[in-house]
Structure formats: C-alpha cells, structure tokens
Design a protein around this motif. Sequence first.
Motif, PDB file in Angstrom:
ATOM      1  N   TYR A  52      -9.847 -13.908  28.714  1.00 60.66           N
ATOM      2  CA  TYR A  52      -8.832 -12.848  28.621  1.00 60.66           C
ATOM      3  C   TYR A  52      -9.464 -11.489  28.333  1.00 60.66           C
ATOM      4  O   TYR A  52      -9.007 -10.469  28.861  1.00 60.66           O
ATOM      5  N   LEU A  53     -10.525 -11.476  27.542  1.00 56.16           N
ATOM      6  CA  LEU A  53     -11.228 -10.207  27.298  1.00 56.16           C
ATOM      7  C   LEU A  53     -11.888  -9.692  28.586  1.00 56.16           C
ATOM      8  O   LEU A  53     -11.871  -8.491  28.868  1.00 56.16           O
ATOM      9  N   LEU A  54     -12.441 -10.613  29.371  1.00 57.38           N
ATOM     10  CA  LEU A  54     -13.049 -10.228  30.661  1.00 57.38           C
ATOM     11  C   LEU A  54     -11.977  -9.713  31.615  1.00 57.38           C
ATOM     12  O   LEU A  54     -12.171  -8.712  32.292  1.00 57.38           O
ATOM     13  N   LYS A  55     -10.828 -10.380  31.620  1.00 60.15           N
ATOM     14  CA  LYS A  55      -9.733  -9.936  32.481  1.00 60.15           C
ATOM     15  C   LYS A  55      -9.269  -8.529  32.092  1.00 60.15           C
ATOM     16  O   LYS A  55      -9.017  -7.691  32.943  1.00 60.15           O
ATOM     17  N   SER A  56      -9.186  -8.280  30.798  1.00 62.79           N
ATOM     18  CA  SER A  56      -8.766  -6.943  30.365  1.00 62.79           C
ATOM     19  C   SER A  56      -9.838  -5.901  30.668  1.00 62.79           C
ATOM     20  O   SER A  56      -9.521  -4.762  30.977  1.00 62.79           O
ATOM     21  N   ALA A  57     -11.107  -6.293  30.654  1.00 60.83           N
ATOM     22  CA  ALA A  57     -12.195  -5.368  30.992  1.00 60.83           C
ATOM     23  C   ALA A  57     -12.179  -5.039  32.485  1.00 60.83           C
ATOM     24  O   ALA A  57     -12.627  -3.958  32.884  1.00 60.83           O
ATOM     25  N   GLU A  58     -11.662  -5.956  33.309  1.00 60.67           N
ATOM     26  CA  GLU A  58     -11.579  -5.717  34.751  1.00 60.67           C
ATOM     27  C   GLU A  58     -10.644  -4.563  35.062  1.00 60.67           C
ATOM     28  O   GLU A  58     -10.836  -3.842  36.028  1.00 60.67           O
ATOM     29  N   LYS A  59      -9.601  -4.443  34.238  1.00 56.95           N
ATOM     30  CA  LYS A  59      -8.616  -3.395  34.487  1.00 56.95           C
ATOM     31  C   LYS A  59      -9.163  -2.073  34.058  1.00 56.95           C
ATOM     32  O   LYS A  59      -8.949  -1.044  34.570  1.00 56.95           O
TER      33      LYS A  59
END
Length: 189
Positions: A182-189
């Motif tokens: 989830y942290l990686l997903k938020s970093a993608e944005k």
Amino acid sequence: MKEELSHTESLKIINEMISEAKNNYEQSGSFYFLLWGWVVMVANLGHYFLDKFTSFEYPFIFWLLTFPAAILAAWHGSRQKNKSQVKTHFSRLYGEVWVAIGICMVLTLLFMSKINFNHSAIILLLAGAGTYLSGRMLKFRPLIFGAFALWLAGIVCFSLPMTDQYLVGAIGILAGYLIPGYLLKSAEK
C-alpha cells in the motif's frame, strides 16, 4: 543522413529509459504485493481458524485461492509486458528475481511432506528474500523493512506447532507484503 548524439543527450536517453522501466515495475509491483498479500493472508487465516477451531477435515481448502490469483497475476503480467515500451536489464532482472523465488516456493510446497509439512518458515524466508531484493532494486525502504518482518515471522515459525505457523504467516504477510504494498501504491501516485 546519420545524426550523432552528444554524450549528455545519450546519458539523458539512458536515464529516461531506466527511469521508465523502474516506474513500470513500481506501478505493477504494488499490484503483485497487494494481490499475493491478500490471497496469502486470507489463506493463512482461513487455514488457521478451520484447523484450530473446527473439526473440518480439509482446512487447507483456503489455499485453493492461489490458483485464480496465479491466473490473475499472469494475465496482469502479460498486459504490463505488452504495455511496456522499454525492456531493460533492470526490468528483466526484477522479473527473474521473482521467477526464481516462485520456483523455490513451488518446489518447497511440492516436497513439503519430506519436511513434515513444516513449510511455512521456508516460504516466509523465501518471500523475505524476494521482498528484500525488490526493495533494494526499487530503492524503496518499506519493502526492505517488510523483508525483515517476513524473515522474523519465518524464524518464529521454526519454533511453533504447524497450526500456529499459519497465524504467524498471516501477520508476517501483513507486515511484509500488504503494508509495503500500500505504501508503494501510494508512492506511485
């Protein structure tokens, strides 16, 4: 007419290609960590609760969730591969790390009867290795910390009865795959 690129222009193009390849894996990376994180955590918890609190004869039934997950992962991977315009050494290596880890996991599961079905610790250690390498390659610290959580869960599993290993496995996956995912997903944005 042959056009020559300057040294600076060549480096810029190379850096852009590497950045695009890394971005492709950061974007698809969260998908895999979240997909497998949820599937493996649910399977671990389902197996644990059925084994611990019921007399159901087949508590491993929850692991059947991995088959549709594998199909979904393959479908997603093939879509990502078709979309990706840049094929770099980095992108190939990143994928091959997980192929190697996956093969080791499948082999461990195929021969788990040889280790009295005490496979959870080994699977968690392998997942930790893949997560650690992913974190280093992507330069993403939460994955590195997630790897240590998986390794710790694996170490704990070595000293627990089989049923309790599923609960520890679920906790390890939460800390090692889902939170960093989830942290990686938020970093993608």
